[in-house]
Design a protein around this motif. Structure first.
Motif, short mmCIF file in Angstrom:
data_model
loop_
_atom_site.label_atom_id
_atom_site.label_comp_id
_atom_site.label_asym_id
_atom_site.label_seq_id
_atom_site.Cartn_x
_atom_site.Cartn_y
_atom_site.Cartn_z
N LYS A 1 -8.03 0.60 -1.32
CA LYS A 1 -7.13 1.19 -0.32
C LYS A 1 -6.00 0.23 0.01
N GLU A 2 -6.37 -1.04 0.27
CA GLU A 2 -5.35 -2.03 0.61
C GLU A 2 -4.82 -2.67 -0.67
N ASP B 1 0.05 3.91 -6.51
CA ASP B 1 -0.31 4.91 -5.51
C ASP B 1 0.93 5.69 -5.06
#
Length: 393
Positions: free
Chosen positions: A371-372, A355
């Protein structure tokens, strides 16, 4: 600035959690391992503590799905033992690749954090699944055996007997997890003795054989060989040579196949060959290696337009532990085929599966994104880049 000063500066930077930027190196694997380790201490730092967070961004009410029951620990400030332990393996790989450069980080930051999981109130002593200050939590044989292997590796790097002693303390806990039910074998969880799993028995064999090679105490060889044979007899799939996950006390086989299970049996077989020179172990290792790479690496056309054999949507740490077996095999047969598959995966993941913060997604094909970012995924990537650093393929 001379080399020693640079190394001291890097260690200090890592310890206080400030980014040192890119460390230039001709070895791209080592450079990538260092960069990713730096990101771990930057993004997962708890603050004023040697501990690390489970995820980034931090999720206060995160519920772990890998325990032996419902996660009831409220408002966790730090990671569970399993993902935290992955950082130990990562640091060991970095120390091997960089002439113990990361030993101060291990001694001054990691090990004080690990001590916070130590449970000496119950016997035999071992590491529990969450911080001791939070009260008793379940104690897993596999969690501890990974740490035992890492302490044995740290002893190899330092020759400091305190680390060998800790590996032996952990082995005593592993021994306590055996009985005659199902004909032997180690349970998965001390508090919930419902199954005996490949993930506790295969690395149990690896740890015992490593201890034998260090101490030459025949007890370790006998116990390691016994665990290897029990796992092979009870949990190997004869149709493809890979390993099932577990056997419950009612005799039912949990037939999921995970990369680390077969990888640890691969490593144990090579260690048995190194000790005994019995070529049947080497032939078994080669069979498991071929089956593992064929099963876990899938054909994939990448974003770069090239064909890859990618570990698609696999737990990165499982893949990293499987690599240990391939590295052990390579030390004997010098066949680079399987390590080349890993190198291609790691190159692809670096270019395509991170990311904006430089943290890795769990699925390098990006068919699934999250996301995490899990601490254990990042630690696994450090371990793999570090393990391949210095190996000329």
């Amino acid at each position: 600035m001379n080399r020693k000063a640079l190394l001291r500066g890097l260690c200090l930077i890592l310890l206080i959690g400030i980014s040192p930027g890119i460390i230039h190196s001709e070895n791209r694997n080592l450079q990538r391992a260092k960069e990713t380790m730096e990101r771990i201490y930057r993004f997962y730092d708890v603050g004023n503590s040697p501990l690390l967070r489970e995820n980034y961004p931090f999720v206060a009410d995160y519920k772990a799905g890998y325990l032996a029951g419902e996660d009831k620990t409220p408002q966790k400030k730090a990671a569970y033992l399993w993902p935290f332990s992955g950082t130990f393996s990562a640091l060991n790989a970095l120390m091997k690749a960089s002439e113990k450069e990361y030993l101060p980080v291990c001694k001054e930051r990691y090990l004080p954090g690990l001590k916070m999981y130590y449970d000496s109130k119950r016997t035999p002593a071992c590491y529990q699944s969450y911080l001791a200050e939070a009260g008793f939590s379940d104690r897993f044989y596999d969690d501890n055996v990974w740490l035992g292997i890492d302490f044995a590796e740290l002893y190899h790097s330092t020759h400091d007997k305190i680390y060998l002693k800790q590996a032996q303390v952990i082995w005593r806990f592993i021994e306590s997890g055996t009985d005659d039910k199902l004909g032997g074998g180690v349970y998965w969880c001390e508090q919930k003795k419902q199954s005996k799993n490949t993930c506790s028995n295969a690395p149990g064999a690896v740890l015992a054989l490593k201890l034998y090679r260090i101490t030459h105490n025949k007890k370790y060889f006998t116990e390691g060989k016994s665990l290897y044979e029990w796992t092979k007899s009870n949990l190997q799939d004869p149709t493809d040579q890979l390993y099932f996950d577990n056997k419950s006390l009612d005799g039912k086989i949990g037939k999921a196949k995970f990369a680390y299970n077969s990888g640890q049996m691969l490593q144990a077989a090579v260690l048995l060959y190194k000790i005994t020179k019995d070529k049947s172990y080497l032939e078994e290792a080669k069979s498991v290696a071929k089956a593992s790479i064929n099963y876990f690496a899938e054909p994939f056309q990448g974003k770069d337009g090239k064909e890859h054999r990618l570990f698609i949507d696999r737990n990165a740490w499982f893949v990293a532990v499987m690599l240990r077996g391939f590295v052990e095999l390579y030390s004997v047969d010098r066949n680079p085929e399987y390590l080349n598959v890993y190198q291609d995966n790691l190159d692809y993941a670096w270019d395509n599966a991170r990311d904006a913060d430089g943290l890795f997604y769990g699925d390098w094909s990006l068919k699934r994104t999250e996301k995490e970012k899990w601490l254990l995924t990042q630690a696994a990537m450090v371990e793999m880049y570090g393990s391949l650093a210095g190996i000329k393929l």
